[in-house]
Design a protein around this motif. Sequence first.
Motif, PDB file in Angstrom:
ATOM      1  N   LEU A  74       0.881  -1.241  -0.005  1.00  0.00           N
ATOM      2  CA  LEU A  74      -0.181   0.011   0.103  1.00  0.00           C
ATOM      3  C   LEU A  74       1.001   1.388  -0.054  1.00  0.00           C
ATOM      4  O   LEU A  74       0.551   2.256  -0.871  1.00  0.00           O
ATOM      5  N   ALA A  75       1.953   1.311   0.852  1.00  0.00           N
ATOM      6  CA  ALA A  75       2.890   2.618   0.827  1.00  0.00           C
ATOM      7  C   ALA A  75       3.448   2.575  -0.797  1.00  0.00           C
ATOM      8  O   ALA A  75       3.777   3.570  -1.078  1.00  0.00           O
ATOM      9  N   GLU A  76       3.965   1.537  -1.207  1.00  0.00           N
ATOM     10  CA  GLU A  76       4.365   1.646  -2.636  1.00  0.00           C
ATOM     11  C   GLU A  76       3.456   2.175  -3.848  1.00  0.00           C
ATOM     12  O   GLU A  76       3.847   3.035  -4.413  1.00  0.00           O
ATOM     13  N   ARG A  77       2.275   1.917  -3.506  1.00  0.00           N
ATOM     14  CA  ARG A  77       1.316   2.531  -4.370  1.00  0.00           C
ATOM     15  C   ARG A  77       0.650   3.785  -3.753  1.00  0.00           C
ATOM     16  O   ARG A  77      -0.223   4.340  -4.423  1.00  0.00           O
ATOM     17  N   SER A  81      -2.507   6.828   4.063  1.00  0.00           N
ATOM     18  CA  SER A  81      -2.831   8.364   4.365  1.00  0.00           C
ATOM     19  C   SER A  81      -1.575   8.846   5.072  1.00  0.00           C
ATOM     20  O   SER A  81      -0.844   8.221   5.594  1.00  0.00           O
ATOM     21  N   GLU A  82      -1.250  10.035   4.786  1.00  0.00           N
ATOM     22  CA  GLU A  82      -0.196  10.988   5.557  1.00  0.00           C
ATOM     23  C   GLU A  82      -0.658  11.186   6.810  1.00  0.00           C
ATOM     24  O   GLU A  82      -1.791  11.355   7.245  1.00  0.00           O
ATOM     25  N   PRO A  83       0.260  10.964   7.894  1.00  0.00           N
ATOM     26  CA  PRO A  83       1.650  11.087   7.792  1.00  0.00           C
ATOM     27  C   PRO A  83       2.221   9.386   7.587  1.00  0.00           C
ATOM     28  O   PRO A  83       3.488   9.194   7.443  1.00  0.00           O
ATOM     29  N   VAL A  88       6.260   5.056   6.654  1.00  0.00           N
ATOM     30  CA  VAL A  88       6.243   3.588   6.167  1.00  0.00           C
ATOM     31  C   VAL A  88       7.262   3.644   5.008  1.00  0.00           C
ATOM     32  O   VAL A  88       8.130   2.528   4.888  1.00  0.00           O
ATOM     33  N   ARG A  89       6.895   4.597   4.114  1.00  0.00           N
ATOM     34  CA  ARG A  89       7.915   4.623   2.733  1.00  0.00           C
ATOM     35  C   ARG A  89       9.331   4.871   3.245  1.00  0.00           C
ATOM     36  O   ARG A  89      10.458   4.187   2.561  1.00  0.00           O
TER      37      ARG A  89
END
Length: 186
Positions: A74-77, A81-83, A88-89
């Motif tokens: 999900l982080a890759e895509r 939501s932020e933050p 995670v990224r």
Amino acid sequence: MNRRVHSKVVKASALERLKDRGVTLEGIAEIVYQMQSPYSKNLTMESCLESVAAVLDKREIQHAILVGVELDQLAERNQLSEPLLSIVREDEGLFGCDETLALGSVFGYGSIAVTTFGYLDKHKIGLIKNLDTKNDGPVHTFLDDLVASIAASASSRLAHRIRDEEEAAEARKEDDISDVPNQHAG
């Protein structure tokens, strides 16, 4: 209507997620071998691989794999939501949820697994180092810790099994000695 997911489906899905992310059971077994070979001169890769497979039979680790890999993807895509997305990224240093998820499954394998997990989390050996390397590629914030968890659990399992085998061999030797007739009797 909710349906119960069969354990075969969960295990197959978890193993597929690992494979899709470039994680092999052999790669995890190599970490186990590196961690346990100083303590067992007769250790084989086969026994390390068998221990990894046994750990992956546990539902707790299968569930952790499914959750962790999903969050990484999900982080890759950019679908978190932020933050949280940025945390995670970037695998933010103070973000401990990845270690917490992975550590949960280690507790079932005792203190050797816990201390080994800590060592692997700090030193990033083998496949773990490859997954932890930050670049513009896939996000492995959770996966590197999950691999460390599997390796740590398999190492602990193997350490206990080796000790059990050594004690059984000693007991057989003692039984053999006690079966020899005493030549000095009589």
